[in-house]
Write a protein that holds these residues in place. Structure first.
Motif, mmCIF file in Angstrom:
data_model
loop_
_atom_site.group_PDB
_atom_site.id
_atom_site.type_symbol
_atom_site.label_atom_id
_atom_site.label_comp_id
_atom_site.label_asym_id
_atom_site.label_seq_id
_atom_site.Cartn_x
_atom_site.Cartn_y
_atom_site.Cartn_z
ATOM 1 N N ARG A 140 6.559 52.326 -9.416
ATOM 2 C CA ARG A 140 6.078 53.582 -9.214
ATOM 3 C C ARG A 140 6.383 54.140 -10.126
ATOM 4 O O ARG A 140 7.747 54.280 -10.126
ATOM 5 N N ILE A 141 5.575 55.218 -10.763
ATOM 6 C CA ILE A 141 6.363 55.988 -12.033
ATOM 7 C C ILE A 141 5.836 57.972 -11.662
ATOM 8 O O ILE A 141 6.048 57.987 -10.320
ATOM 9 N N LYS A 142 6.901 58.268 -12.054
ATOM 10 C CA LYS A 142 7.178 59.412 -11.877
ATOM 11 C C LYS A 142 6.106 60.737 -11.636
ATOM 12 O O LYS A 142 5.766 61.315 -10.669
ATOM 13 N N GLU A 143 4.759 60.102 -12.818
ATOM 14 C CA GLU A 143 4.093 61.608 -12.855
ATOM 15 C C GLU A 143 2.748 60.839 -13.704
ATOM 16 O O GLU A 143 2.787 59.567 -14.651
ATOM 17 N N VAL A 144 1.416 61.211 -13.440
ATOM 18 C CA VAL A 144 0.226 60.793 -13.970
ATOM 19 C C VAL A 144 -0.683 62.542 -14.595
ATOM 20 O O VAL A 144 -0.223 63.247 -13.461
ATOM 21 N N ASP A 145 -0.533 62.489 -15.239
ATOM 22 C CA ASP A 145 -1.531 63.518 -15.171
ATOM 23 C C ASP A 145 -3.418 63.801 -15.762
ATOM 24 O O ASP A 145 -3.671 63.078 -16.469
ATOM 25 N N LEU A 146 -3.858 64.361 -14.411
ATOM 26 C CA LEU A 146 -4.927 64.321 -14.616
ATOM 27 C C LEU A 146 -5.268 65.531 -14.891
ATOM 28 O O LEU A 146 -6.012 66.971 -13.725
ATOM 29 N N GLY A 147 -6.009 66.168 -15.955
ATOM 30 C CA GLY A 147 -5.807 67.485 -16.428
ATOM 31 C C GLY A 147 -4.759 68.673 -15.636
ATOM 32 O O GLY A 147 -3.228 68.842 -15.987
ATOM 33 N N LYS A 148 -4.760 69.843 -14.611
ATOM 34 C CA LYS A 148 -3.604 70.663 -14.299
ATOM 35 C C LYS A 148 -3.426 69.859 -13.334
ATOM 36 O O LYS A 148 -2.442 70.391 -11.860
ATOM 37 N N TYR A 149 -3.602 68.963 -12.420
ATOM 38 C CA TYR A 149 -3.496 67.668 -11.577
ATOM 39 C C TYR A 149 -2.049 67.032 -11.867
ATOM 40 O O TYR A 149 -2.520 66.125 -12.904
ATOM 41 N N LYS A 150 -0.924 67.285 -11.822
ATOM 42 C CA LYS A 150 0.135 66.181 -11.633
ATOM 43 C C LYS A 150 0.288 65.100 -10.831
ATOM 44 O O LYS A 150 1.062 65.834 -9.534
ATOM 45 N N MET A 151 -0.072 64.311 -10.179
ATOM 46 C CA MET A 151 0.319 63.579 -9.647
ATOM 47 C C MET A 151 1.528 62.515 -9.511
ATOM 48 O O MET A 151 1.495 61.590 -10.816
ATOM 49 N N LYS A 152 2.406 62.312 -8.623
ATOM 50 C CA LYS A 152 4.011 62.386 -8.847
ATOM 51 C C LYS A 152 3.445 60.966 -8.141
ATOM 52 O O LYS A 152 3.179 60.451 -7.159
ATOM 53 N N ASP A 153 5.194 60.091 -7.808
ATOM 54 C CA ASP A 153 5.090 59.305 -8.057
ATOM 55 C C ASP A 153 4.440 58.037 -7.220
ATOM 56 O O ASP A 153 3.719 57.766 -6.382
ATOM 57 N N VAL A 154 3.323 57.920 -8.327
ATOM 58 C CA VAL A 154 2.432 57.165 -8.039
ATOM 59 C C VAL A 154 2.686 55.535 -8.765
ATOM 60 O O VAL A 154 3.548 54.976 -9.333
ATOM 61 N N ILE A 155 2.426 54.486 -7.698
ATOM 62 C CA ILE A 155 2.279 53.151 -7.613
ATOM 63 C C ILE A 155 1.593 52.842 -8.733
ATOM 64 O O ILE A 155 -0.183 53.309 -9.053
ATOM 65 N N ALA A 156 2.358 51.777 -9.724
ATOM 66 C CA ALA A 156 1.573 51.228 -10.762
ATOM 67 C C ALA A 156 1.718 50.168 -10.701
ATOM 68 O O ALA A 156 2.507 49.264 -10.641
ATOM 69 N N ALA A 157 0.762 49.205 -11.456
ATOM 70 C CA ALA A 157 0.780 47.652 -11.945
ATOM 71 C C ALA A 157 1.027 47.226 -13.483
ATOM 72 O O ALA A 157 0.173 48.299 -14.388
ATOM 73 N N PHE A 158 1.698 46.214 -13.364
ATOM 74 C CA PHE A 158 2.180 46.537 -14.807
ATOM 75 C C PHE A 158 1.207 45.203 -14.605
ATOM 76 O O PHE A 158 2.512 43.814 -14.468
ATOM 77 N N PRO A 159 0.515 44.307 -15.280
ATOM 78 C CA PRO A 159 0.010 43.298 -15.911
ATOM 79 C C PRO A 159 0.555 41.907 -16.947
ATOM 80 O O PRO A 159 1.226 42.631 -17.339
ATOM 81 N N GLU A 160 1.008 41.332 -16.018
ATOM 82 C CA GLU A 160 1.458 40.273 -17.026
ATOM 83 C C GLU A 160 0.554 40.378 -18.980
ATOM 84 O O GLU A 160 -0.304 39.915 -18.692
ATOM 85 N N ASP A 161 1.157 40.226 -19.658
ATOM 86 C CA ASP A 161 0.979 40.069 -21.105
ATOM 87 C C ASP A 161 0.331 39.027 -21.141
ATOM 88 O O ASP A 161 0.345 37.988 -21.033
#
Length: 409
Positions: free
Chosen positions: A254-275
């Protein structure tokens, strides 16, 4: 549950590179309005896929996924090559997936694609010679292909998750949301990109270029993150989808934040695929998937390089990942058998001894034949600590097995 479209996007990128300057890119491909200034098209959400019906060369209807993450129309059901009567098709060989055989696809001349209220112009498509992705088994309903850039390139498209409709009109006729909801995008190789800030758990803020990808089932996928264990403190290993070569592994956090314009999306589930080695001509840092996008109603305005966001019905809902640890697919002619494909190590399902190839017959005594795949997904991500009774068929015997859902991320 993460979408198996992950590798289809890579497959499409390689096809597009092979066909630069040829039939798929020789002239503009787009939809126009048949009459009037706008048309409303209903869609169904099928396991986090936006599915509409269309006809090809007056045959059908067929189920197609509306997907901003692909640059052209892709037909994934090989049997359509005979039923839609395509003369003068040619074959290309697609490599670049590592070990094993090459993969072949037909390339069509212009075909007639009928969507109520719209007319197609010069639309061509690639048709897989063999179904490598099993989209229908993933979705639990027949899926015949993907509709990409051609659907968005000429018109403005409003995707309303609130009422499950697509409103399509000329850009000048669209009723846009408030001006401060506008987010600039670029269209590169037929896909929309946004550049925005991603804030990791250690507070690091990184400017990131991301595809806005309606066809990706995750919330956000972040690639090329070399120091992810320094940026994030907690990960779980997870299956991120299915590709040509099998399961796609990676990490979830879970990352802290993703900014989408004026919207600050908190506690977002994030995938980190293998290189892995990628055939990508547009450098990027990942993509934003429908898990995050469906929290908004969205207007895509490709002609004016913009998208607009407005909170949808589920905007405030807390984001959850699967809590069972089961990866499953539908089987049978009617897609009415739910079969376990993988059990995540250390998950609730692993702890009670569920295995690959187990068949799920019922959940809390309700037969899965009475549920959609989306409903099953929703049950398995419903509540940490929730108890369920699974009826399992294994080796010609039936078992009733209790499972306690466990939040892993």
């Amino acid at each position: 549950m993460f979408t198996l479209l992950y590798h289809i996007k890579r497959f499409c990128a390689i096809i597009l590179l092979l066909l630069c300057g040829s039939v798929l890119s020789a002239s503009a491909q787009y939809f126009d309005l048949a009459k009037g200034k706008h048309v409303t098209i209903p869609f169904k959400m099928v396991r986090n896929l936006i599915v509409i019906q269309l006809k090809i060369n007056e045959k059908g209807p067929y189920n197609f996924v509306v997907d901003t993450g692909v640059g052209f129309m892709l037909i994934t059901e090989p049997s359509l090559v005979d039923s839609i009567n395509i003369p003068n098709k040619r074959t290309i060989k697609v490599s670049g997936f590592g070990e094993g055989e090459d993969y072949e696809a037909f390339v069509t001349p212009p075909i007639k694609v009928d969507i109520p209220g719209l007319v197609s112009t010069n639309i061509t498509a690639a048709i897989l010679k063999k179904d490598r992705f099993n989209l229908s088994s993933y979705a639990g309903v027949p899926i015949h292909g993907l509709l990409g850039n051609e659907f968005f390139s000429h018109l403005a498209v409003k995707v309303s998750f609130t009422d499950s409709t697509l409103q399509v009109c000329y850009p000048y006729a669209m009723h846009y949301f408030n001006k401060d909801s506008r987010i600039p995008i670029t269209i590169e190789e037929g896909k929309p990109y946004v550049t925005t800030d991603v804030v990791y758990n250690n507070g690091t803020r990184k400017k990131s270029k991301l595809i806005v990808d309606l066809g990706a089932g995750h919330f956000i996928s972040l690639e090329n993150v070399k120091n992810k264990h320094e940026l994030q403190t907690k990960f779980i290993e997870a299956n991120l989808g299915v590709g040509i070569k099998g399961q796609i592994s990676g990490l979830l956090s879970r990352i802290k934040e993703v900014d989408l314009g004026k919207y600050k999306m908190k506690d977002v589930i994030a995938a980190f695929p293998e290189d892995e080695t990628r055939a990508l001509s547009v450098p990027r840092d990942g993509n934003i998937g429908i898990g995050l996008l469906k929290k908004f109603d969205i207007i895509f305005d490709y002609p004016n390089n913009a998208m607009y966001l407005r909170p949808a019905r589920d905007f405030a809902a807390h984001s959850e990942h699967d809590m069972s640890g089961l990866v499953y697919y539908s089987a049978g002619n009617e897609f009415d058998h739910i079969v376990v494909d993988r059990v995540e190590p250390g998950s609730a399902a692993d702890e009670i001894g569920l295995e690959k190839n187990d068949e799920i017959i019922s959940i809390n005594f309700k037969p899965v034949t009475h549920m959609t795949m989306q409903q099953i997904d929703n049950i398995f991500k419903s509540q940490d600590g929730r108890g369920l009774i699974l009826e399992i068929y294994r080796n010609k015997k039936y078992y009733s097995i209790p499972i306690i859902l466990k939040r892993r991320i």
